[in-house]
Design an enzyme around this catalytic site. Structure first.
Site, short mmCIF file in Angstrom:
data_model
loop_
_atom_site.label_atom_id
_atom_site.label_comp_id
_atom_site.label_asym_id
_atom_site.label_seq_id
_atom_site.Cartn_x
_atom_site.Cartn_y
_atom_site.Cartn_z
N THR A 103 39.06 21.24 36.05
CA THR A 103 39.61 22.52 35.60
C THR A 103 39.50 23.48 36.77
OG1 THR A 103 37.47 23.42 34.92
CG2 THR A 103 38.64 22.08 33.28
N PHE B 176 27.35 17.45 31.94
CA PHE B 176 27.47 18.85 32.38
C PHE B 176 28.82 19.43 31.98
CE2 PHE B 176 24.49 17.02 35.43
CZ PHE B 176 23.57 18.03 35.64
N THR C 50 21.98 25.24 27.11
CA THR C 50 21.73 26.59 27.63
C THR C 50 20.77 27.38 26.76
OG1 THR C 50 22.83 28.72 27.97
CG2 THR C 50 23.89 27.23 26.44
N ASP C 51 20.08 28.32 27.39
CA ASP C 51 19.19 29.21 26.62
C ASP C 51 20.00 30.16 25.72
OD1 ASP C 51 20.26 30.92 28.56
OD2 ASP C 51 18.32 31.58 29.37
N GLU C 52 21.32 30.23 25.94
CA GLU C 52 22.14 31.16 25.15
C GLU C 52 22.21 30.76 23.67
OE1 GLU C 52 25.60 32.86 26.73
OE2 GLU C 52 24.85 32.84 28.77
N TYR D 25 31.22 30.88 23.43
CA TYR D 25 30.61 29.91 24.34
C TYR D 25 29.30 29.38 23.76
CZ TYR D 25 27.61 28.25 28.13
OH TYR D 25 26.73 27.50 28.89
N SER E 238 29.71 27.22 20.73
CA SER E 238 30.22 25.88 21.05
C SER E 238 29.10 25.00 21.63
CB SER E 238 31.37 25.96 22.07
OG SER E 238 32.39 26.79 21.57
N LYS E 239 28.28 25.58 22.50
CA LYS E 239 27.18 24.80 23.08
C LYS E 239 26.20 24.38 21.99
CE LYS E 239 26.42 23.87 26.82
NZ LYS E 239 26.85 22.66 27.61
P1 NAD Z 1 31.04 24.90 35.73
O1 NAD Z 1 32.03 25.66 34.93
O2 NAD Z 1 30.80 25.26 37.14
O3 NAD Z 1 31.43 23.34 35.71
C1 NAD Z 1 31.91 22.69 34.57
C2 NAD Z 1 32.54 21.39 35.02
O4 NAD Z 1 33.02 20.70 33.85
C3 NAD Z 1 33.75 21.58 35.95
O5 NAD Z 1 33.69 20.68 37.01
C4 NAD Z 1 34.94 21.26 35.05
O6 NAD Z 1 36.07 20.74 35.75
C5 NAD Z 1 34.34 20.24 34.11
N1 NAD Z 1 35.05 20.15 32.82
C6 NAD Z 1 35.40 21.18 32.00
N2 NAD Z 1 36.04 20.70 30.93
C7 NAD Z 1 36.06 19.35 31.06
C8 NAD Z 1 36.57 18.30 30.25
N3 NAD Z 1 37.19 18.56 29.09
N4 NAD Z 1 36.41 17.03 30.68
C9 NAD Z 1 35.80 16.76 31.86
N5 NAD Z 1 35.32 17.71 32.66
C10 NAD Z 1 35.44 19.00 32.26
O7 NAD Z 1 29.71 24.94 34.88
P2 NAD Z 1 28.19 24.97 35.36
O8 NAD Z 1 27.77 26.37 35.54
O9 NAD Z 1 28.00 23.99 36.43
O10 NAD Z 1 27.48 24.44 34.04
C11 NAD Z 1 27.33 23.04 33.83
C12 NAD Z 1 26.68 22.82 32.47
O11 NAD Z 1 25.43 23.48 32.44
C13 NAD Z 1 27.48 23.39 31.30
O12 NAD Z 1 27.37 22.49 30.24
C14 NAD Z 1 26.79 24.70 30.98
O13 NAD Z 1 26.93 25.01 29.62
C15 NAD Z 1 25.36 24.36 31.33
N6 NAD Z 1 24.51 25.48 31.78
C16 NAD Z 1 24.93 26.33 32.76
C17 NAD Z 1 24.08 27.34 33.22
C18 NAD Z 1 24.50 28.28 34.32
O14 NAD Z 1 23.78 29.23 34.58
N7 NAD Z 1 25.61 28.09 34.99
C19 NAD Z 1 22.80 27.48 32.66
C20 NAD Z 1 22.40 26.59 31.64
C21 NAD Z 1 23.26 25.59 31.22
O1 DAU Z 2 21.82 31.70 30.34
C1 DAU Z 2 22.51 30.55 30.74
C2 DAU Z 2 23.97 30.90 30.86
O2 DAU Z 2 24.09 31.73 31.99
C3 DAU Z 2 24.89 29.68 30.98
O3 DAU Z 2 24.82 28.94 29.79
C4 DAU Z 2 26.33 30.12 31.24
O4 DAU Z 2 27.14 28.99 31.45
C5 DAU Z 2 26.35 31.02 32.44
O5 DAU Z 2 27.67 31.52 32.63
C6 DAU Z 2 25.38 32.18 32.28
O6 DAU Z 2 25.83 33.07 31.23
P1 DAU Z 2 25.67 34.67 31.38
O7 DAU Z 2 26.62 35.32 30.46
O8 DAU Z 2 24.25 35.08 31.31
O9 DAU Z 2 26.13 34.79 32.92
P2 DAU Z 2 27.08 35.83 33.68
O10 DAU Z 2 26.95 35.51 35.12
O11 DAU Z 2 28.44 35.87 33.09
O12 DAU Z 2 26.37 37.21 33.38
C7 DAU Z 2 25.00 37.42 33.73
C8 DAU Z 2 24.64 38.85 33.36
O13 DAU Z 2 25.40 39.75 34.17
C9 DAU Z 2 24.98 39.21 31.92
O14 DAU Z 2 23.99 40.09 31.41
C10 DAU Z 2 26.33 39.94 32.03
C11 DAU Z 2 26.21 40.62 33.38
N1 DAU Z 2 27.49 40.80 34.10
C12 DAU Z 2 28.30 39.71 34.24
C13 DAU Z 2 29.51 39.80 34.92
C14 DAU Z 2 30.42 38.61 35.07
C15 DAU Z 2 27.84 42.01 34.66
O15 DAU Z 2 27.09 43.00 34.56
N2 DAU Z 2 29.02 42.12 35.33
C16 DAU Z 2 29.88 41.06 35.48
O16 DAU Z 2 30.96 41.25 36.10
#
Ligand code: NAD
Ligand code: DAU
Length: 341
Positions: free
Chosen positions: A37, A84, A128-130, A152, A155-156
């Site tokens: 994606t 992931f 996720t902690d969310e 989001y 769904s998780k």
């Molecule tokens: P990301 O958006 O960077 O990566 C998601 C990946 O999944 C991408 O490579 C995308 O192409 C792939 N993908 C999406 N839909 C797909 C599908 N239908 N089939 C196959 N591949 C698909 O996300 P991330 O930040 O690396 O997060 C990875 C995982 O960790 C997620 O499940 C997210 O919920 C979880 N997570 C993220 C965070 C964070 O802070 N980013 C924290 C805790 C948990």
């Molecule tokens: O807590 C784990 C989660 O962290 C993961 O499950 C998600 O995949 C990941 O996207 C992240 O979610 P958040 O909503 O916490 O992350 P985000 O970076 O979008 O936002 C972090 C904080 O910053 C949140 O309090 C919103 C704020 N924010 C975010 C954006 C994009 C801003 O103030 N300005 C912004 O433009």
């Protein structure tokens, strides 16, 4: 465990995990299965493809496509799945929830069904902690009720519950980790930390939601990867493990620290209308995973410093993303006319 299927392995955390695992376990083979994606990028794995030829395979595909998932598991004799793959950005889930339900819930079901069919040793779900919702006081243990507030996180949570259903109903050896906010290399610059760093480098305002007093537990992505590895190898089937540092930082403080690291003025911070349903604070109780011997190695300051340095040194990676029409269109829809002062 030798052949591991890493779904979503071309994304931010997945690509860091693949590199970490191939470096740490010389006898493991990894198959990345990813739809590519907007968030999944082969550039994230460019060095992996070169360094680990023979032990690394990439397959483009959707986790919702049961026949392709089954074919890949069979062809590569998969022993373990680490999932992931997800739509991962909260703000996008407010704009278009459908793809989140499709991938994060239905896609998880497809993977679980295939894992059951192929009798894998372990299915690990990266969550996720969310799912606990906002924690205004105290900390969420793994038994804390689910109080999801965004499409989001809902769904998780759906994906997590399906994993537990497959453990209880079919004895599938499932583990789940619930991680806090990751920061580090290859994070798509829609998430707050890479967005703020790259805007600051270009002297573009940092759009801070509301009053900026919301708190997140920002952890370094390789610490999170190590935690997943520990749970994959030492975690008990049917169990959930929280992964975080246990220390929370206010968004306003995070923004100021980024500006200080880059030598930019705090006046670049631009308050904007708050995110609807914005969770004020996430906070994890991490004692359960600590009992397995894991703790994060980086403080927030160390993690942020490393992250800022990576974005400064790797403009080749983020500039083409930010200048592209897909990103520019998202940025306009997300931020235009949202300024508060
Ligand atoms: P990301 O958006 O960077 O990566 C998601 C990946 O999944 C991408 O490579 C995308 O192409 C792939 N993908 C999406 N839909 C797909 C599908 N239908 N089939 C196959 N591949 C698909 O996300 P991330 O930040 O690396 O997060 C990875 C995982 O960790 C997620 O499940 C997210 O919920 C979880 N997570 C993220 C965070 C964070 O802070 N980013 C924290 C805790 C948990
Ligand atoms: O807590 C784990 C989660 O962290 C993961 O499950 C998600 O995949 C990941 O996207 C992240 O979610 P958040 O909503 O916490 O992350 P985000 O970076 O979008 O936002 C972090 C904080 O910053 C949140 O309090 C919103 C704020 N924010 C975010 C954006 C994009 C801003 O103030 N300005 C912004 O433009």
């Amino acid at each position: 465990m030798r052949n591991i299927l890493v779904t979503g392995g071309a994304g931010f955390i997945g690509s860091n995990f693949v590199r970490y695992m191939l470096e740490k376990y010389p006898d493991y083979r990894i198959v990345v299965y990813d739809k590519l994606t907007y968030a999944g990028r082969l550039e994230n794995l460019q060095d992996v493809a070169e360094r680990f030829r023979g032990r690394y395979t990439f397959v483009q595909g959707d986790i919702c496509d049961a026949s392709q998932v089954n074919a890949v598991m069979k062809e590569h004799r998969i022993d373990a799945v680490v999932n992931f793959a997800a739509e991962s950005h909260v703000d996008r889930s407010l704009m278009e929830p459908g793809s989140f339900i499709q991938t994060d819930v239905y896609g998880t079901y497809v993977l679980l069904e295939a894992a059951k069919e192929h009798g894998v040793e372990r299915y690990h779900q990266v969550s996720t902690d969310e799912v606990y919702g906002e924690i205004l006081e105290g900390r969420a243990t793994e038994t804390y009720p689910l109080h999801t507030r965004s499409p989001y996180s809902a769904s998780k949570a759906g994906g997590d519950l399906m994993c537990l259903a497959y453990y209880h109903s079919f004895d599938l050896p499932v583990t789940i980790t619930r991680g806090s906010n990751n920061i580090g290399p290859y994070q798509y610059p829609e998430k707050v930390v890479p967005l703020f760093i790259t805007n600051a480098i270009d002297d573009i305002p940092l759009p801070l939601y509301g009053d900026g007093s919301q708190m997140r537990d920002y952890q370094y992505v390789l610490d999170h990867c190590e935690g997943i590895d520990v749970v994959l190898h030492k975690g008990k089937p049917g169990e959930i493990y929280n992964l975080g540092t246990g220390v929370e930082t206010r968004n306003i403080d995070m923004a100021r620290m980024i500006l200080d690291l880059l030598g930019k003025p705090h006046s670049l911070i631009q308050p904007v209308r708050d995110r609807p349903g914005h969770d004020r604070r996430y906070a994890l109780d991490i004692r359960k995973v600590q009992a397995l011997g894991w703790r994060s190695r980086h403080t927030f300051e160390e993690a942020l410093e490393k992250t800022v340095r990576w974005y400064v040194e790797n403009e080749w990676w983020w500039r083409p993303i930010k200048s592209g029409e897909f990103y520019q269109d998202y940025y306009r829809r997300q931020y235009a006319g949202r300024e508060l002062t």
